[in-house]
Each structure stands twice: as structure tokens, then as C-alpha cells.
Design a protein around this motif. Sequence first.
Motif, PDB file in Angstrom:
ATOM      1  N   VAL A 101       0.832  -1.205   0.000  1.00  0.00           N
ATOM      2  CA  VAL A 101       0.000   0.000   0.000  1.00  0.00           C
ATOM      3  C   VAL A 101       0.865   1.252   0.000  1.00  0.00           C
ATOM      4  O   VAL A 101       0.648   2.184  -0.785  1.00  0.00           O
ATOM      5  CB  VAL A 101      -0.943  -0.007   1.222  1.00  0.00           C
ATOM      6  N   VAL A 102       1.869   1.293   0.881  1.00  0.00           N
ATOM      7  CA  VAL A 102       2.702   2.490   1.010  1.00  0.00           C
ATOM      8  C   VAL A 102       3.552   2.694  -0.239  1.00  0.00           C
ATOM      9  O   VAL A 102       3.720   3.831  -0.707  1.00  0.00           O
ATOM     10  CB  VAL A 102       3.577   2.386   2.272  1.00  0.00           C
ATOM     11  N   ALA A 103       4.109   1.625  -0.791  1.00  0.00           N
ATOM     12  CA  ALA A 103       4.933   1.761  -1.996  1.00  0.00           C
ATOM     13  C   ALA A 103       4.102   2.240  -3.181  1.00  0.00           C
ATOM     14  O   ALA A 103       4.546   3.097  -3.963  1.00  0.00           O
ATOM     15  CB  ALA A 103       5.592   0.430  -2.329  1.00  0.00           C
ATOM     16  N   PHE A 104       2.888   1.708  -3.329  1.00  0.00           N
ATOM     17  CA  PHE A 104       2.016   2.152  -4.421  1.00  0.00           C
ATOM     18  C   PHE A 104       1.616   3.605  -4.225  1.00  0.00           C
ATOM     19  O   PHE A 104       1.577   4.388  -5.182  1.00  0.00           O
ATOM     20  CB  PHE A 104       0.782   1.256  -4.481  1.00  0.00           C
ATOM     21  N   ALA A 105       1.328   3.988  -2.972  1.00  0.00           N
ATOM     22  CA  ALA A 105       0.984   5.385  -2.681  1.00  0.00           C
ATOM     23  C   ALA A 105       2.160   6.311  -2.982  1.00  0.00           C
ATOM     24  O   ALA A 105       1.984   7.410  -3.530  1.00  0.00           O
ATOM     25  CB  ALA A 105       0.555   5.522  -1.224  1.00  0.00           C
ATOM     26  N   THR A 106       3.366   5.876  -2.644  1.00  0.00           N
ATOM     27  CA  THR A 106       4.557   6.681  -2.927  1.00  0.00           C
ATOM     28  C   THR A 106       4.783   6.816  -4.426  1.00  0.00           C
ATOM     29  O   THR A 106       5.172   7.886  -4.921  1.00  0.00           O
ATOM     30  CB  THR A 106       5.789   6.049  -2.264  1.00  0.00           C
ATOM     31  N   LEU A 107       4.559   5.730  -5.157  1.00  0.00           N
ATOM     32  CA  LEU A 107       4.699   5.776  -6.614  1.00  0.00           C
ATOM     33  C   LEU A 107       3.700   6.758  -7.224  1.00  0.00           C
ATOM     34  O   LEU A 107       4.054   7.561  -8.103  1.00  0.00           O
ATOM     35  CB  LEU A 107       4.493   4.383  -7.202  1.00  0.00           C
ATOM     36  N   ALA A 237      14.511  19.201  -3.254  1.00  0.00           N
ATOM     37  CA  ALA A 237      13.498  19.499  -2.235  1.00  0.00           C
ATOM     38  C   ALA A 237      12.310  18.556  -2.355  1.00  0.00           C
ATOM     39  O   ALA A 237      11.791  18.045  -1.348  1.00  0.00           O
ATOM     40  CB  ALA A 237      13.046  20.952  -2.351  1.00  0.00           C
ATOM     41  N   ALA A 238      11.869  18.298  -3.597  1.00  0.00           N
ATOM     42  CA  ALA A 238      10.738  17.402  -3.806  1.00  0.00           C
ATOM     43  C   ALA A 238      11.095  15.971  -3.411  1.00  0.00           C
ATOM     44  O   ALA A 238      10.265  15.245  -2.846  1.00  0.00           O
ATOM     45  CB  ALA A 238      10.289  17.456  -5.267  1.00  0.00           C
ATOM     46  N   LEU A 239      12.330  15.540  -3.691  1.00  0.00           N
ATOM     47  CA  LEU A 239      12.757  14.196  -3.299  1.00  0.00           C
ATOM     48  C   LEU A 239      12.789  14.045  -1.792  1.00  0.00           C
ATOM     49  O   LEU A 239      12.408  13.001  -1.247  1.00  0.00           O
ATOM     50  CB  LEU A 239      14.139  13.903  -3.890  1.00  0.00           C
ATOM     51  N   LEU A 244      10.209  11.885   3.156  1.00  0.00           N
ATOM     52  CA  LEU A 244       9.520  12.138   4.422  1.00  0.00           C
ATOM     53  C   LEU A 244       8.080  11.650   4.371  1.00  0.00           C
ATOM     54  O   LEU A 244       7.549  11.133   5.362  1.00  0.00           O
ATOM     55  CB  LEU A 244       9.563  13.633   4.747  1.00  0.00           C
ATOM     56  N   MET A 245       7.452  11.808   3.213  1.00  0.00           N
ATOM     57  CA  MET A 245       6.077  11.348   3.066  1.00  0.00           C
ATOM     58  C   MET A 245       6.006   9.826   3.154  1.00  0.00           C
ATOM     59  O   MET A 245       5.039   9.283   3.693  1.00  0.00           O
ATOM     60  CB  MET A 245       5.505  11.820   1.732  1.00  0.00           C
ATOM     61  N   VAL A 295      15.237   4.191   3.411  1.00  0.00           N
ATOM     62  CA  VAL A 295      14.714   5.262   2.556  1.00  0.00           C
ATOM     63  C   VAL A 295      15.628   6.479   2.604  1.00  0.00           C
ATOM     64  O   VAL A 295      15.946   7.081   1.563  1.00  0.00           O
ATOM     65  CB  VAL A 295      13.284   5.636   2.983  1.00  0.00           C
ATOM     66  N   ASN A 296      16.065   6.866   3.796  1.00  0.00           N
ATOM     67  CA  ASN A 296      16.971   8.020   3.918  1.00  0.00           C
ATOM     68  C   ASN A 296      18.309   7.758   3.241  1.00  0.00           C
ATOM     69  O   ASN A 296      18.903   8.668   2.638  1.00  0.00           O
ATOM     70  CB  ASN A 296      17.183   8.377   5.387  1.00  0.00           C
ATOM     71  N   PHE A 297      18.784   6.515   3.334  1.00  0.00           N
ATOM     72  CA  PHE A 297      20.046   6.163   2.688  1.00  0.00           C
ATOM     73  C   PHE A 297      19.912   6.274   1.169  1.00  0.00           C
ATOM     74  O   PHE A 297      20.780   6.845   0.492  1.00  0.00           O
ATOM     75  CB  PHE A 297      20.453   4.754   3.091  1.00  0.00           C
TER      76      PHE A 297
END
Length: 313
Positions: A101-107, A237-239, A244-245, A295-297
Amino acid sequence: MLTFVAKRLVSGILLLVVVTSATFFLAHLAVGDPTAGLLGNSATPAQQAALRAKIGYDQPLLSQFGTWFSHAITGDFGSSWRNFQPVGDQIALRVPVTLSVVAFATLLAAVLGLVVGVATGLRPGGLLDRGLKLASVVLFALPGFWISLVLVTWFGIQLKWFPAVGYVSPDRSVGEWLRSITLPSVSLALGAIVMVAEQLRNGFLQVAGQDFVRTLRARGLSKRRVTMHVLRNASPAALTVLALMFVGLLGGAIVVEIVFNLPGIGSLTQSASQIGDIPVLLGLTAVTVVFVVIVNFLLDLVLGWVNPKVRER
């Protein structure tokens, strides 16, 4: 570059140790004696004492921490106090659901945020730009659970385009899996799309007004090539917001999984919190922090590629 990567790995490991250690002590402080929640109010003092001894809660707190930490660094988070099943096995069953769910939302946030951000950056003040500003106000004013309920009612119950509740594993059917995670992912992604688009738009406008962009145009470069140069310089900035999102969406998954009845780590977190199942809470915290570190890495690697100055920090 190797020094840059090594620094990020060390900082990630330190973050994991600090957060999980702090969570251990805070959880014990907040839960207190968990036997009442685990056995119910009808349990006798003898039954509570027997359960304390079984789960090791009768030991000194530092001794409990030493035992848990020495096992946790090997990937063993112990057993649940509710059903005495390995915590790692329970989390492993639920992580794919939440990550889907989270990966699809991020995509969705990345793709749609990129399209809307660039479009509004190329034409500031236009109809789409005004619509983006309106959407940012409306979406952040509405509670997440309300948006989820609206999506369930419209597209799940009335139109029946997608399943209203439940999760289908991709092992059974890839098509049904995508249908089962679409509504939860969209409900999570709406706010993230707006945030990514706004950051990209603002960065795009800021970079587009710099001297080097005017120089590129004066040299006769095509509009497409100039736009790509501007986009590359406006993307950090967007990345960062997108990363963070992703972390925020992991937390927001609790509400979404409850509304859509998904067997993910969000629903497991809720049930473990209600009864004070500390081993499960600690295992979930450790897994979540690992995701955050990864994710931060990856974000640092991408930013280091986009902007070489980042590697010098």
C-alpha cells in the motif's frame, strides 16, 4: 563516495539503536504491568504472577533490556505476550501488505506530483496552478479517515469498481492484488501528491529565474533540454519531501488499514498497543526504523548523484 556511504550507514545504525532502546524504556514506562491487559480483569494475583515469570517481567528492567537487545541484534524479537508466537513471524506476514500500500501510494505521489509540479511550474498562475493551491487547502483540512470512508463508499460500495475491504495476495492474483490496494493507496497518496507537486513547483520557479537558465536559453538550447536542466536542479526538495512522506505514510497506514480491514503492520500495532504487547511493539518499531534508514540512505544516494555538493557533507 565511499566515505559518504559509510557515514550514512553509521548514522543509520546509530539511529536504529537509539530509537529502539528509547522505545523499550518508554514502552515499559507507559504500559506498566501488562498482565491485567493480557489476562483480563478477572485474573487472580497468582495468575498474574505466573505470567510475569513466564514473560520475564519479574526481572529488573535493565536485565530485561539486555536480554531483549542481545537477541534483537540477531533479528530475534522474542515472542508475543498475547499468543506466544514469534514476533518476527507475525511481522513478516504483515509487512508485505503495508509495503504494498505504502509503496504504491509513494509511486502515485512521485509520478503525479512530478507531472503536476512541472506543469504548474511551466505555467504559474494558470488554472492547474490555482487548482493545486485549492487542493492543498482542502486535502489538509480533511481528516484522513474521512477521505478513506468516502473512497470506500463511492468506489467500493456504490460503484463497486474496487473491493471495499480486504487484501488479496499477489500470489493468488496480481490483478486482484492491485485492485485491493488501489483505494487504500489513493487515500494515502492524495496529500502526498499535493505536497510533492508544490515543492517541485516552487523549486522549479526558483531555479528557472537563475542566471544559468537564461544563459542556456541564450545559447539556443531547446525548451525541453532547458526544462530538464531546471528539473534536475529543482528536484532535491521534492525528493526530500517524498522520502519524508514515505515515512509519514507508514504511520498513516494504521488508520487506512483499519478502514479497509487490511492485515498489515498498522492493524497489528493497534492491537498490540491495546493490550500492552511490548515485544510486538518493539519489533514493529525496529522494522519501521529500518525502513526509515533505508529510505533516507537511498535518498542521500540520489541527492548525491543529483547534487555532488551533498557528498561533501
